[in-house]
Write a protein that holds these residues in place. Structure first.
Motif, PDB file in Angstrom:
ATOM      1  N   SER A 270       1.096  16.279 -13.393  1.00  0.00           N
ATOM      2  CA  SER A 270       1.072  17.733 -13.217  1.00  0.00           C
ATOM      3  C   SER A 270       2.156  18.406 -14.054  1.00  0.00           C
ATOM      4  CB  SER A 270       1.252  18.071 -11.734  1.00  0.00           C
ATOM      5  OG  SER A 270       1.279  19.470 -11.533  1.00  0.00           O
ATOM      6  N   GLU A 271       3.361  17.810 -14.046  1.00  0.00           N
ATOM      7  CA  GLU A 271       4.444  18.364 -14.861  1.00  0.00           C
ATOM      8  C   GLU A 271       4.098  18.312 -16.339  1.00  0.00           C
ATOM      9  OE1 GLU A 271       8.087  16.405 -14.024  1.00  0.00           O
ATOM     10  OE2 GLU A 271       8.335  17.299 -12.027  1.00  0.00           O
ATOM     11  N   ASN A 272       3.487  17.191 -16.758  1.00  0.00           N
ATOM     12  CA  ASN A 272       3.107  17.053 -18.163  1.00  0.00           C
ATOM     13  C   ASN A 272       2.085  18.104 -18.564  1.00  0.00           C
ATOM     14  OD1 ASN A 272       3.126  15.423 -20.712  1.00  0.00           O
ATOM     15  ND2 ASN A 272       0.965  15.194 -20.188  1.00  0.00           N
ATOM     16  N   GLU A 273       1.125  18.366 -17.671  1.00  0.00           N
ATOM     17  CA  GLU A 273       0.137  19.403 -17.955  1.00  0.00           C
ATOM     18  C   GLU A 273       0.821  20.767 -18.085  1.00  0.00           C
ATOM     19  OE1 GLU A 273      -2.768  19.221 -14.899  1.00  0.00           O
ATOM     20  OE2 GLU A 273      -3.677  17.350 -15.605  1.00  0.00           O
ATOM     21  N   GLY A 274       1.806  20.995 -17.193  1.00  0.00           N
ATOM     22  CA  GLY A 274       2.536  22.260 -17.273  1.00  0.00           C
ATOM     23  C   GLY A 274       3.313  22.391 -18.572  1.00  0.00           C
ATOM     24  N   LEU A 275       3.990  21.287 -18.972  1.00  0.00           N
ATOM     25  CA  LEU A 275       4.744  21.303 -20.222  1.00  0.00           C
ATOM     26  C   LEU A 275       3.818  21.487 -21.421  1.00  0.00           C
ATOM     27  CD1 LEU A 275       7.303  18.427 -19.564  1.00  0.00           C
ATOM     28  CD2 LEU A 275       7.796  20.872 -19.676  1.00  0.00           C
ATOM     29  N   GLN A 276       2.645  20.814 -21.386  1.00  0.00           N
ATOM     30  CA  GLN A 276       1.693  20.952 -22.487  1.00  0.00           C
ATOM     31  C   GLN A 276       1.188  22.387 -22.579  1.00  0.00           C
ATOM     32  OE1 GLN A 276       0.879  18.434 -24.695  1.00  0.00           O
ATOM     33  NE2 GLN A 276      -0.017  20.145 -25.831  1.00  0.00           N
ATOM     34  N   THR A 277       0.942  22.994 -21.424  1.00  0.00           N
ATOM     35  CA  THR A 277       0.500  24.388 -21.413  1.00  0.00           C
ATOM     36  C   THR A 277       1.567  25.297 -22.006  1.00  0.00           C
ATOM     37  OG1 THR A 277      -0.865  24.005 -19.449  1.00  0.00           O
ATOM     38  CG2 THR A 277      -0.267  26.279 -19.941  1.00  0.00           C
ATOM     39  N   ARG A 278       2.839  25.064 -21.614  1.00  0.00           N
ATOM     40  CA  ARG A 278       3.936  25.870 -22.152  1.00  0.00           C
ATOM     41  C   ARG A 278       4.097  25.637 -23.649  1.00  0.00           C
ATOM     42  NH1 ARG A 278       8.943  24.397 -18.547  1.00  0.00           N
ATOM     43  NH2 ARG A 278       9.983  25.698 -20.111  1.00  0.00           N
TER      44      ARG A 278
ATOM     45  N   ASP B 145       0.996  11.342 -10.103  1.00  0.00           N
ATOM     46  CA  ASP B 145       0.313  12.639 -10.009  1.00  0.00           C
ATOM     47  C   ASP B 145       1.292  13.777 -10.279  1.00  0.00           C
ATOM     48  OD1 ASP B 145      -2.012  11.339  -9.387  1.00  0.00           O
ATOM     49  OD2 ASP B 145      -1.852  11.639  -7.222  1.00  0.00           O
ATOM     50  N   ARG B 146       2.520  13.627  -9.734  1.00  0.00           N
ATOM     51  CA  ARG B 146       3.526  14.676  -9.971  1.00  0.00           C
ATOM     52  C   ARG B 146       3.879  14.774 -11.452  1.00  0.00           C
ATOM     53  NH1 ARG B 146       8.769  15.254 -10.799  1.00  0.00           N
ATOM     54  NH2 ARG B 146       9.137  13.007 -10.771  1.00  0.00           N
TER      55      ARG B 146
ATOM     56  N   VAL C 172       0.836  -1.207   0.000  1.00  0.00           N
ATOM     57  CA  VAL C 172       0.000   0.000   0.000  1.00  0.00           C
ATOM     58  C   VAL C 172       0.870   1.256   0.000  1.00  0.00           C
ATOM     59  CG1 VAL C 172      -1.654   1.339   1.368  1.00  0.00           C
ATOM     60  CG2 VAL C 172      -1.983  -1.119   1.086  1.00  0.00           C
ATOM     61  N   ASP C 173       1.918   1.249   0.829  1.00  0.00           N
ATOM     62  CA  ASP C 173       2.828   2.407   0.868  1.00  0.00           C
ATOM     63  C   ASP C 173       3.477   2.636  -0.491  1.00  0.00           C
ATOM     64  OD1 ASP C 173       2.208   2.751   3.508  1.00  0.00           O
ATOM     65  OD2 ASP C 173       4.009   1.725   4.268  1.00  0.00           O
ATOM     66  N   GLU C 174       3.916   1.517  -1.151  1.00  0.00           N
ATOM     67  CA  GLU C 174       4.547   1.647  -2.465  1.00  0.00           C
ATOM     68  C   GLU C 174       3.558   2.166  -3.501  1.00  0.00           C
ATOM     69  OE1 GLU C 174       7.391   1.509  -5.490  1.00  0.00           O
ATOM     70  OE2 GLU C 174       7.534   1.569  -3.295  1.00  0.00           O
ATOM     71  N   LEU C 175       2.316   1.634  -3.432  1.00  0.00           N
ATOM     72  CA  LEU C 175       1.294   2.114  -4.368  1.00  0.00           C
ATOM     73  C   LEU C 175       1.004   3.597  -4.152  1.00  0.00           C
ATOM     74  CD1 LEU C 175      -1.222  -0.884  -4.382  1.00  0.00           C
ATOM     75  CD2 LEU C 175       0.297  -0.173  -6.237  1.00  0.00           C
ATOM     76  N   MET C 176       0.966   4.016  -2.905  1.00  0.00           N
ATOM     77  CA  MET C 176       0.739   5.436  -2.611  1.00  0.00           C
ATOM     78  C   MET C 176       1.886   6.285  -3.126  1.00  0.00           C
ATOM     79  SD  MET C 176      -2.212   5.698  -1.218  1.00  0.00           S
ATOM     80  CE  MET C 176      -2.136   7.353  -0.525  1.00  0.00           C
ATOM     81  N   ARG C 177       3.131   5.749  -2.943  1.00  0.00           N
ATOM     82  CA  ARG C 177       4.285   6.497  -3.453  1.00  0.00           C
ATOM     83  C   ARG C 177       4.236   6.611  -4.976  1.00  0.00           C
ATOM     84  NH1 ARG C 177       8.808   6.008  -5.903  1.00  0.00           N
ATOM     85  NH2 ARG C 177       8.481   3.783  -6.284  1.00  0.00           N
ATOM     86  N   GLN C 178       3.902   5.471  -5.627  1.00  0.00           N
ATOM     87  CA  GLN C 178       3.817   5.488  -7.088  1.00  0.00           C
ATOM     88  C   GLN C 178       2.695   6.401  -7.572  1.00  0.00           C
ATOM     89  OE1 GLN C 178       3.614   1.514  -8.621  1.00  0.00           O
ATOM     90  NE2 GLN C 178       5.612   0.921  -7.814  1.00  0.00           N
ATOM     91  N   LYS C 179       1.572   6.393  -6.859  1.00  0.00           N
ATOM     92  CA  LYS C 179       0.466   7.283  -7.225  1.00  0.00           C
ATOM     93  C   LYS C 179       0.889   8.744  -7.109  1.00  0.00           C
ATOM     94  CE  LYS C 179      -4.364   8.386  -6.232  1.00  0.00           C
ATOM     95  NZ  LYS C 179      -4.127   9.833  -6.173  1.00  0.00           N
ATOM     96  N   ALA C 180       1.608   9.040  -6.008  1.00  0.00           N
ATOM     97  CA  ALA C 180       2.090  10.415  -5.829  1.00  0.00           C
ATOM     98  C   ALA C 180       3.036  10.802  -6.962  1.00  0.00           C
ATOM     99  CB  ALA C 180       2.782  10.547  -4.469  1.00  0.00           C
ATOM    100  N   GLU C 181       3.902   9.849  -7.390  1.00  0.00           N
ATOM    101  CA  GLU C 181       4.829  10.119  -8.480  1.00  0.00           C
ATOM    102  C   GLU C 181       4.081  10.323  -9.800  1.00  0.00           C
ATOM    103  OE1 GLU C 181       8.598  10.623 -10.358  1.00  0.00           O
ATOM    104  OE2 GLU C 181       7.850  10.791  -8.290  1.00  0.00           O
TER     105      GLU C 181
END
Length: 245
Positions: free
Chosen positions: A83-91, A79-80, A68-77
């Motif tokens: 978010s970065e991809n959305e930022g790059l797409q916007t740029r 999501d990060r 569960v901890d690993e899945l949460m870490r991977q989910k957080a990654e």
């Protein structure tokens, strides 16, 4: 160990609280103790088994928690990265939009200057030899930007820039044939063919000139020169802006 001790104590307590234990004179005490020992041994085995099961459950729970901890870490990654991809797409979208606007702006702001003319706009014309050697091209094919004046034969640069000019000349053997491209009354390039025994001659030339706004370019005859033209467009003059500078 606490779980095992508690369980054994409870079971032993139940074993020795047997009704009428002190009143059964006909019972073989040795056999009874042997039976109880076997029962206790069986109970101990079951306790060990229960403890093993408990350990397995605890190990599985620990692995599950780690998963569960690993899945949460991977989910957080994820999501990060999302978010970065959305930022790059916007740029990227903003950059593409800026480039598109820049291209549109450049296309609209860049001056559009070009002309193409020939000497005769009707019938046949022989030009030269004459004192006024300037060639005035009367037939206008195009004159975008109005840089060419068909009354004087002079092209005046509307803006600073690099300009491409080309011309062709045609004439007969009785006179020198050719013409001179002049920039501000200074010779730049030319065509020339001296009188010969052949019937006619044609030639052409071109040049790229850097002009300042207001510079003038026109064509002239050679001394004692002559050219010929008709609606077939033998003697021509053309030019256009390559790019502003």
């Amino acid at each position: 160990m606490e779980f095992r001790t508690l369980l054994l104590s409870t079971l032993l307590g139940l074993l020795f609280v047997e009704p009428g234990f002190g009143q059964r004179g006909d019972m073989n005490t040795g056999q009874w103790l042997k039976d109880k020992e076997e029962l206790i041994k069986n109970l101990e085995d079951r306790v060990k088994y229960a403890e093993g099961c408990q350990n397995d459950v605890e190990a599985l729970e620990a692995r599950l928690n780690a998963t569960v901890d690993e899945l949460m870490r991977q989910k957080a990654e994820v999501d990060r990265l999302s978010s970065e991809n959305e930022g790059l797409q916007t740029r990227l979208d903003a950059t593409e939009e800026a480039i598109s606007k820049l291209n549109q702006s450049s296309a609209k702001s860049a001056p559009q200057i070009a002309f193409s003319v020939s000497l005769a706009n009707t019938g046949e014309i022989y030009r030269g030899p004459c004192t006024d050697k300037a060639l005035i091209f009367k037939r206008v094919f195009s004159n975008t930007g109005d840089g060419y004046d068909q009354n004087t034969g002079i092209f005046t640069a509307p803006v600073n820039g690099l300009y491409y000019f080309s011309f062709s000349t045609y004439g007969y053997n009785t006179h020198a044939m050719g013409a001179i491209l002049m920039k501000n009354s200074i010779l730049q390039v030319s065509t020339y063919d001296s009188p010969t025994v052949d019937g006619s001659d044609s030639s052409s030339n071109f040049v790229v000139l850097q002009l300042a706004a207001g510079d003038k370019v026109h064509m002239e005859l050679w001394d004692n020169g002559r050219v010929f033209d008709n609606l077939n467009g033998h003697t021509t003059f053309s030019g256009f802006l390559v790019f502003p500078v």
